[in-house]
Design an enzyme around this catalytic site. Sequence first.
Site, PDB file in Angstrom:
ATOM      1  N   ASN A  22       0.829  -1.212   0.000  1.00 54.54           N
ATOM      2  CA  ASN A  22       0.000   0.000   0.000  1.00 54.54           C
ATOM      3  C   ASN A  22       0.870   1.272   0.000  1.00 54.54           C
ATOM      4  O   ASN A  22       1.481   1.614   1.017  1.00 54.54           O
ATOM      5  CB  ASN A  22      -0.900  -0.047   1.242  1.00 54.54           C
ATOM      6  CG  ASN A  22      -1.840   1.147   1.337  1.00 54.54           C
ATOM      7  OD1 ASN A  22      -1.555   2.220   0.829  1.00 54.54           O
ATOM      8  ND2 ASN A  22      -2.960   0.943   2.005  1.00 54.54           N
ATOM      9  N   GLY A  24       0.012   4.330   0.050  1.00 59.01           N
ATOM     10  CA  GLY A  24      -0.499   5.351   0.986  1.00 59.01           C
ATOM     11  C   GLY A  24       0.120   5.172   2.359  1.00 59.01           C
ATOM     12  O   GLY A  24       0.548   6.131   3.010  1.00 59.01           O
ATOM     13  N   ASP A  81      -1.275  -3.922  10.444  1.00 55.15           N
ATOM     14  CA  ASP A  81      -2.611  -4.285   9.996  1.00 55.15           C
ATOM     15  C   ASP A  81      -3.571  -3.307  10.639  1.00 55.15           C
ATOM     16  O   ASP A  81      -3.538  -3.077  11.846  1.00 55.15           O
ATOM     17  CB  ASP A  81      -2.975  -5.722  10.368  1.00 55.15           C
ATOM     18  CG  ASP A  81      -4.130  -6.215   9.494  1.00 55.15           C
ATOM     19  OD1 ASP A  81      -4.046  -6.075   8.262  1.00 55.15           O
ATOM     20  OD2 ASP A  81      -5.124  -6.713  10.043  1.00 55.15           O
ATOM     21  N   GLY A 167      -8.297   5.033   1.486  1.00 56.39           N
ATOM     22  CA  GLY A 167      -9.276   4.190   2.172  1.00 56.39           C
ATOM     23  C   GLY A 167     -10.524   4.960   2.594  1.00 56.39           C
ATOM     24  O   GLY A 167     -11.148   5.675   1.799  1.00 56.39           O
ATOM     25  N   LYS A 189      -2.510  14.396  10.185  1.00 54.23           N
ATOM     26  CA  LYS A 189      -3.047  13.026  10.226  1.00 54.23           C
ATOM     27  C   LYS A 189      -2.059  12.085  10.931  1.00 54.23           C
ATOM     28  O   LYS A 189      -2.442  11.290  11.774  1.00 54.23           O
ATOM     29  CB  LYS A 189      -3.374  12.514   8.809  1.00 54.23           C
ATOM     30  CG  LYS A 189      -3.998  11.130   8.864  1.00 54.23           C
ATOM     31  CD  LYS A 189      -4.325  10.492   7.534  1.00 54.23           C
ATOM     32  CE  LYS A 189      -4.777   9.039   7.791  1.00 54.23           C
ATOM     33  NZ  LYS A 189      -4.833   8.196   6.623  1.00 54.23           N
ATOM     34  N   ARG A 195      -2.221   4.840  13.119  1.00 61.28           N
ATOM     35  CA  ARG A 195      -0.889   4.390  12.696  1.00 61.28           C
ATOM     36  C   ARG A 195       0.204   5.234  13.344  1.00 61.28           C
ATOM     37  O   ARG A 195       1.228   4.730  13.778  1.00 61.28           O
ATOM     38  CB  ARG A 195      -0.774   4.452  11.165  1.00 61.28           C
ATOM     39  CG  ARG A 195       0.168   3.444  10.601  1.00 61.28           C
ATOM     40  CD  ARG A 195       0.064   3.301   9.072  1.00 61.28           C
ATOM     41  NE  ARG A 195      -0.917   4.137   8.447  1.00 61.28           N
ATOM     42  CZ  ARG A 195      -2.192   3.772   8.243  1.00 61.28           C
ATOM     43  NH1 ARG A 195      -2.603   2.585   8.592  1.00 61.28           N
ATOM     44  NH2 ARG A 195      -3.036   4.608   7.691  1.00 61.28           N
TER      45      ARG A 195
HETATM   46  P1  IMP Z   1      -4.446  -3.529   5.561  1.00 63.10           P
HETATM   47  O1  IMP Z   1      -3.579  -3.064   4.441  1.00 63.10           O
HETATM   48  O2  IMP Z   1      -4.784  -4.974   5.505  1.00 63.10           O
HETATM   49  O3  IMP Z   1      -3.939  -3.092   6.887  1.00 63.10           O
HETATM   50  O4  IMP Z   1      -5.862  -2.839   5.324  1.00 63.10           O
HETATM   51  C1  IMP Z   1      -6.069  -1.576   5.751  1.00 63.10           C
HETATM   52  C2  IMP Z   1      -7.395  -1.090   5.188  1.00 63.10           C
HETATM   53  O5  IMP Z   1      -8.062  -0.402   6.248  1.00 63.10           O
HETATM   54  C3  IMP Z   1      -7.162  -0.054   4.076  1.00 63.10           C
HETATM   55  O6  IMP Z   1      -7.232  -0.633   2.804  1.00 63.10           O
HETATM   56  C4  IMP Z   1      -8.267   0.932   4.338  1.00 63.10           C
HETATM   57  O7  IMP Z   1      -9.454   0.467   3.733  1.00 63.10           O
HETATM   58  C5  IMP Z   1      -8.449   0.884   5.855  1.00 63.10           C
HETATM   59  N1  IMP Z   1      -7.569   1.879   6.520  1.00 63.10           N
HETATM   60  C6  IMP Z   1      -6.513   1.619   7.340  1.00 63.10           C
HETATM   61  N2  IMP Z   1      -5.938   2.766   7.747  1.00 63.10           N
HETATM   62  C7  IMP Z   1      -6.624   3.746   7.169  1.00 63.10           C
HETATM   63  C8  IMP Z   1      -6.474   5.171   7.184  1.00 63.10           C
HETATM   64  O8  IMP Z   1      -5.577   5.764   7.795  1.00 63.10           O
HETATM   65  N3  IMP Z   1      -7.379   5.847   6.459  1.00 63.10           N
HETATM   66  C9  IMP Z   1      -8.384   5.251   5.759  1.00 63.10           C
HETATM   67  N4  IMP Z   1      -8.542   3.941   5.684  1.00 63.10           N
HETATM   68  C10 IMP Z   1      -7.663   3.186   6.389  1.00 63.10           C
END
Ligand code: IMP
Length: 212
Positions: A22, A24, A81, A167, A189, A195
């Site tokens: 990711n 972002g 996660d 997200g 943020k 995070r």
């Molecule tokens: P991971 O990559 O499995 O941890 O999935 C995280 C998912 O949670 C992302 O794809 C977003 O949909 C959501 N998410 C986690 N952190 C954020 C954030 O800071 N802003 C917006 N969505 C987030």
Amino acid sequence: MADSRERDSLTTSRALVLASGNPGKLAELRRMLGPLGWGIRLQSEWEIEEAVEDGATFIENALIKARHAALRTGLPSLGDDSGLVVDALQGAPGIFSSRYAGKHGNDSANNSKLLKALREVPANQRLAHFYCAMVLMKHAEDPAPLLATGKWHGRIVDQPRGAGGFGYDPLFWVESEGCTSAELNPAVKNRLSHRGQALSALVTQLGIQSPA
Ligand code: IMP
């Protein structure tokens, strides 16, 4: 606090792989770790397959991801996660946040599904929080990884606002700032977010000092 030998092996290289594809997340973590002299790279640079995230909690999935990245790259790894936990939906989308609407990482489909699920829910019952579990593994067999968590409370608005972040950010209302997290300056943020909280707790545990 990490013991001094652990700290030395990590702080000598100051190189980490982020157990994620990711960009972002990478941008946010680089902004936080860069000033401390750490280099962080996405595991997708190694063209390795994604880990199978079959844990039942954020913490389990963070461990699975970090172990996988350390094993495949040979570098210390940071596994993160995170996701959105909505009270009125009994904690959904939770660990399924990135694939809530079916396809991994389809933010606009995920946001539409969330708005639909909350259509009948009044503003004062749309409470939610972002949650983050973060794990630092020195190597794939590390029996004592560092672990930190963070929680960021907010509310889900009824239509998207703002173009920043990723997200669910356009739907996450941050009361203290009077805007959604997609409208926040990235530095703000990072200071407030789940995070940011988890990373700063992890950095404190590691006892990292900025290089002179
Ligand atoms: P991971 O990559 O499995 O941890 O999935 C995280 C998912 O949670 C992302 O794809 C977003 O949909 C959501 N998410 C986690 N952190 C954020 C954030 O800071 N802003 C917006 N969505 C987030």
